[in-house]
Every structure is written in C-alpha cells, then in structure tokens.
Scaffold this motif. Structure first.
Motif, PDB file in Angstrom:
ATOM      1  N   MET A   1       0.839  -1.201   0.000  1.00  0.00           N
ATOM      2  CA  MET A   1       0.000   0.000   0.000  1.00  0.00           C
ATOM      3  C   MET A   1       0.877   1.256   0.000  1.00  0.00           C
ATOM      4  N   GLN A   2       0.572   2.197  -0.896  1.00  0.00           N
ATOM      5  CA  GLN A   2       1.347   3.442  -0.910  1.00  0.00           C
ATOM      6  C   GLN A   2       0.819   4.399   0.176  1.00  0.00           C
ATOM      7  N   THR A   3       1.681   5.288   0.596  1.00  0.00           N
ATOM      8  CA  THR A   3       1.278   6.294   1.585  1.00  0.00           C
ATOM      9  C   THR A   3       1.574   7.677   1.020  1.00  0.00           C
ATOM     10  N   ALA A   4       0.599   8.582   1.156  1.00  0.00           N
ATOM     11  CA  ALA A   4       0.780   9.948   0.646  1.00  0.00           C
ATOM     12  C   ALA A   4       0.392  10.944   1.727  1.00  0.00           C
ATOM     13  N   LEU A   5       1.181  12.010   1.820  1.00  0.00           N
ATOM     14  CA  LEU A   5       0.822  13.132   2.691  1.00  0.00           C
ATOM     15  C   LEU A   5       0.229  14.232   1.815  1.00  0.00           C
ATOM     16  N   VAL A   6      -0.942  14.750   2.212  1.00  0.00           N
ATOM     17  CA  VAL A   6      -1.586  15.817   1.445  1.00  0.00           C
ATOM     18  C   VAL A   6      -1.681  17.063   2.311  1.00  0.00           C
ATOM     19  N   VAL A   7      -1.282  18.203   1.748  1.00  0.00           N
ATOM     20  CA  VAL A   7      -1.539  19.495   2.406  1.00  0.00           C
ATOM     21  C   VAL A   7      -2.482  20.289   1.492  1.00  0.00           C
ATOM     22  N   GLY A   8      -3.378  21.062   2.103  1.00  0.00           N
ATOM     23  CA  GLY A   8      -4.412  21.736   1.311  1.00  0.00           C
ATOM     24  C   GLY A   8      -5.581  20.808   1.002  1.00  0.00           C
ATOM     25  N   GLY A   9      -5.693  19.725   1.773  1.00  0.00           N
ATOM     26  CA  GLY A   9      -6.704  18.697   1.505  1.00  0.00           C
ATOM     27  C   GLY A   9      -8.132  19.106   1.820  1.00  0.00           C
ATOM     28  N   THR A  10      -8.320  20.270   2.461  1.00  0.00           N
ATOM     29  CA  THR A  10      -9.690  20.740   2.717  1.00  0.00           C
ATOM     30  C   THR A  10     -10.172  21.678   1.619  1.00  0.00           C
ATOM     31  N   GLN A  20      -9.953  10.741  -4.056  1.00  0.00           N
ATOM     32  CA  GLN A  20      -9.503   9.856  -5.140  1.00  0.00           C
ATOM     33  C   GLN A  20      -8.327   8.983  -4.717  1.00  0.00           C
ATOM     34  N   LEU A  21      -7.434   9.538  -3.899  1.00  0.00           N
ATOM     35  CA  LEU A  21      -6.313   8.721  -3.406  1.00  0.00           C
ATOM     36  C   LEU A  21      -6.853   7.551  -2.569  1.00  0.00           C
ATOM     37  N   LEU A  22      -7.812   7.854  -1.691  1.00  0.00           N
ATOM     38  CA  LEU A  22      -8.383   6.798  -0.846  1.00  0.00           C
ATOM     39  C   LEU A  22      -9.092   5.756  -1.705  1.00  0.00           C
ATOM     40  N   GLU A  23      -9.814   6.205  -2.741  1.00  0.00           N
ATOM     41  CA  GLU A  23     -10.514   5.264  -3.627  1.00  0.00           C
ATOM     42  C   GLU A  23      -9.538   4.334  -4.343  1.00  0.00           C
ATOM     43  N   ARG A  24      -8.308   4.820  -4.549  1.00  0.00           N
ATOM     44  CA  ARG A  24      -7.282   3.987  -5.204  1.00  0.00           C
ATOM     45  C   ARG A  24      -6.557   3.073  -4.232  1.00  0.00           C
ATOM     46  N   ASN A 211     -10.228  16.402 -12.597  1.00  0.00           N
ATOM     47  CA  ASN A 211      -9.153  15.950 -13.494  1.00  0.00           C
ATOM     48  C   ASN A 211      -7.773  16.262 -12.921  1.00  0.00           C
ATOM     49  N   VAL A 212      -7.651  17.411 -12.254  1.00  0.00           N
ATOM     50  CA  VAL A 212      -6.381  17.733 -11.585  1.00  0.00           C
ATOM     51  C   VAL A 212      -6.077  16.641 -10.554  1.00  0.00           C
ATOM     52  N   ALA A 213      -7.092  16.313  -9.755  1.00  0.00           N
ATOM     53  CA  ALA A 213      -6.910  15.283  -8.723  1.00  0.00           C
ATOM     54  C   ALA A 213      -6.556  13.946  -9.372  1.00  0.00           C
ATOM     55  N   HIS A 214      -7.240  13.624 -10.470  1.00  0.00           N
ATOM     56  CA  HIS A 214      -6.989  12.352 -11.151  1.00  0.00           C
ATOM     57  C   HIS A 214      -5.536  12.283 -11.630  1.00  0.00           C
ATOM     58  N   PHE A 215      -5.075  13.362 -12.244  1.00  0.00           N
ATOM     59  CA  PHE A 215      -3.691  13.370 -12.756  1.00  0.00           C
ATOM     60  C   PHE A 215      -2.686  13.303 -11.598  1.00  0.00           C
ATOM     61  N   MET A 216      -2.972  14.011 -10.512  1.00  0.00           N
ATOM     62  CA  MET A 216      -2.043  13.945  -9.366  1.00  0.00           C
ATOM     63  C   MET A 216      -1.997  12.515  -8.810  1.00  0.00           C
ATOM     64  N   CYS A 217      -3.145  11.832  -8.804  1.00  0.00           N
ATOM     65  CA  CYS A 217      -3.168  10.416  -8.358  1.00  0.00           C
ATOM     66  C   CYS A 217      -2.364   9.552  -9.308  1.00  0.00           C
ATOM     67  N   GLU A 218      -2.499   9.793 -10.619  1.00  0.00           N
ATOM     68  CA  GLU A 218      -1.732   9.017 -11.602  1.00  0.00           C
ATOM     69  C   GLU A 218      -0.239   9.209 -11.378  1.00  0.00           C
ATOM     70  N   LEU A 219       0.150  10.439 -11.051  1.00  0.00           N
ATOM     71  CA  LEU A 219       1.572  10.700 -10.793  1.00  0.00           C
ATOM     72  C   LEU A 219       2.058   9.887  -9.591  1.00  0.00           C
ATOM     73  N   VAL A 220       1.171   9.700  -8.621  1.00  0.00           N
ATOM     74  CA  VAL A 220       1.546   8.920  -7.437  1.00  0.00           C
ATOM     75  C   VAL A 220       1.643   7.434  -7.781  1.00  0.00           C
ATOM     76  N   SER A 221       0.636   6.923  -8.510  1.00  0.00           N
ATOM     77  CA  SER A 221       0.533   5.459  -8.586  1.00  0.00           C
ATOM     78  C   SER A 221       0.924   4.851  -9.928  1.00  0.00           C
ATOM     79  N   ASN A 222       1.147   5.658 -10.955  1.00  0.00           N
ATOM     80  CA  ASN A 222       1.481   5.086 -12.261  1.00  0.00           C
ATOM     81  C   ASN A 222       2.949   5.426 -12.600  1.00  0.00           C
ATOM     82  N   PRO A 223       3.838   4.439 -12.530  1.00  0.00           N
ATOM     83  CA  PRO A 223       5.268   4.721 -12.741  1.00  0.00           C
ATOM     84  C   PRO A 223       5.547   5.365 -14.105  1.00  0.00           C
TER      85      PRO A 223
END
Ligand SMILES: NC(=O)c1ccc[n+]([C@@H]2O[C@H](COP(=O)([O-])OP(=O)(O)OC[C@H]3O[C@@H](n4cnc5c(N)ncnc54)[C@H](OP(=O)(O)O)[C@@H]3O)[C@@H](O)[C@H]2O)c1
Length: 243
Positions: A1-10, A20-24, A211-223
């Motif tokens: 399981m990957q772990t990510a720290l988010v700031v500005g999450g509210t 979206q990160l949690l859904e992944r 879409n911004v969130a989706h792309f940021m998630c892809e950057l985290v989880s798609n090598p």
C-alpha cells in the motif's frame, strides 16, 4: 500500500484529491487546519489519518515525522480568496510549505526518492523561458499581478524553488508541478497534458478539479506517468467535447 501526505486537503481540489487517493487504496495523511472541513465520509475513512495543525507552525521534527514513510507528498495549498487571504500573511504560504516539506523529506533520508507534487497554475511559467513567449499585454498583466498580488508571486516562487534547488531531482526528492487552467466543478473526464502553455491569458482553457486530482493520483501510482512528467510543469486542460 502506498502512503501519501496531502496538504491543502480541505480545499476545493484538495478534497477531491484526498477522496480519489483513498478510492485507489492509497493510505493518506492529511495536515489540515480544521478536520470539520473534510466531507464526513472522507474524514471517517479507515485509511485516512488527519493531523489537525497549522502547517507552517509545525516544527521541523514534527514535519519530518509526518513525511517519514511517505511515497509522495502532494500540495493543493492556495491562498483563501478574501482580502485577508490574498494580501495578509502568510504571503509565501506555498513557497514556504514547499521548501519545508522538501527539506523534511530529505532529512528523513528515504531509501527511494519521495515524489513532491505541487498544484500550481498556468500563470506560472517554466524556468529558462521554456514556455512559448506570451504577448506583450499578457506579460504586462502578469508582471503587475506578480508585483501586486502575493499568491501569484508565491506560486511562481514555489515552482522556481523546485526547478532551481532540485533540478532534475535529488537522491531523496523528485518533483512535478501541475498547472491547471481555469478551474471547474464536474466529474473526471478526458483531459490532455502539455509540456508548455497552450492557451492565452485572455482566452483561458478549462480544467476540472476532478481531473487535476486524477492526474495527481496518476503521478503517485502510475510509474510511467511519473517517468513522463517528473521534473516538469505539465499543463492540464479538459479535452473539448466533440461537436
Ligand atoms: N481558482 C482557479 O481558477 C485556479 C486555477 C488554477 C490554479 N489554481 C491554484 O490551485 C491551487 C488550489 O486551488 P483551490 O481553488 O483548489 O484551493 P482552495 O479551495 O482555495 O483551497 C486552499 C487550501 O489551502 C489551505 N490553506 C490556505 N491558507 C492556509 C494556511 N495559511 N495554512 C495552511 N493551509 C492553508 C486551505 O485550508 P482551509 O480549508 O483551512 O482554509 C485549503 O485547504 C491554488 O494554489 C491556486 O492558486 C487556482
């Protein structure tokens, strides 16, 4: 399981990112000023750890504790859209958070580089004049905005800091700066990514926050996505609907 720290999450985009990160299946730590600003079903999620704190008031040791063990650190920080939020302190919110978080990551000496992913804006240009030169009127408006409106200057400085201090990436930190155009509500939809600016300041494109969130998630989880965009400032815009 990957772990990510988010700031500005509210924030508007940050909430979508956390969801979206949690859904992944990513385990998320979120440093927030007020837990009550998170949607209740997100705040209750078993894979979310909420740290209620004033980000810039955390000590170096506390920040190191929060970034330790993370595969990625993501920022959706933005100045609150009020007179006080735009012109009051901290005028260098994004720059200072970027600097301190990257320093905290390096201090933990992770075995593999941690991804630092910053949400920014198309008002930010790539260092080294790599973006297509804007017209004279656009350059004048941006010059005034950077001089008079602290958030515009702050976003540019944060991006410059990553480019200048980390360059292609360091042993401990790699980075990408995501540049959306005018933000919209809406669900995830087809979008395109570009190395440089594609719309003028006076004829802006549209980018859904989902879409911004989706792309940021892809950057985290798609090598492959990370390999394509690390140490770059991709512009993200919605793909226009077919007529
Ligand atoms: N608006 C646009 O059309 C547009 C377009 C392109 C790019 N952008 C950029 O995208 C980024 C995010 O935009 P957004 O509209 O999603 O943001 P937003 O809804 O305004 O959210 C901003 C986030 O930053 C946090 N924050 C603000 N001041 C803080 C402080 N002093 N300490 C700690 N946290 C603080 C807020 O926390 P609280 O919830 O506690 O206030 C919130 O989580 C911004 O950098 C913005 O410049 C915006």
């Amino acid at each position: 399981m990957q772990t990510a720290l988010v700031v500005g999450g509210t924030g508007r985009t940050g909430q979508r990112l956390v969801r979206q990160l949690l859904e992944r299946g990513v385990s998320v730590r979120a440093i927030v000023r007020s837990r009550s600003k998170l949607p209740p079903e997100v705040a209750r999620h078993a894979a979310l750890t909420v740290i209620e704190a004033n980000l810039l008031a955390l000590s170096d040791a506390e920040l190191e504790q929060h970034v330790r063990g993370c595969d990625a650190v993501l920022s959706c920080l933005g100045h609150v859209l009020s007179l006080r939020g735009i012109f009051g302190p901290p005028r260098d919110l994004v720059t200072r958070a970027t600097q301190r978080l990257c320093r905290a990551i390096a201090a933990t000496a992770p075995a593999a580089p941690v991804k630092f992913i910053l949400m920014s804006s198309v008002s930010v240009h790539r260092p080294g004049r790599l973006d297509a030169r804007r017209g004279g009127a656009e350059r004048a408006v941006l010059w005034v905005l950077r001089g008079l409106v602290p958030p515009t200057r702050d976003n540019q400085r944060a991006a410059d800091l990553l480019g200048e201090q980390l360059g292609a990436g360091s042993r401990f930190v790699e980075w990408a700066v995501v540049r959306p155009d005018s933000l919209l509500d809406g669900d995830v939809s087809p979008y395109t990514l570009h190395e440089g600016l594609i719309n003028g300041l006076f004829s802006p494109g549209k980018t859904s926050m989902a879409n911004v969130a989706h792309f940021m998630c892809e950057l985290v989880s798609n090598p492959q996505t990370w390999a394509d965009w690390k140490a770059k400032l991709p512009v993200i815009v919605n793909q226009p609907a077919r007529p």
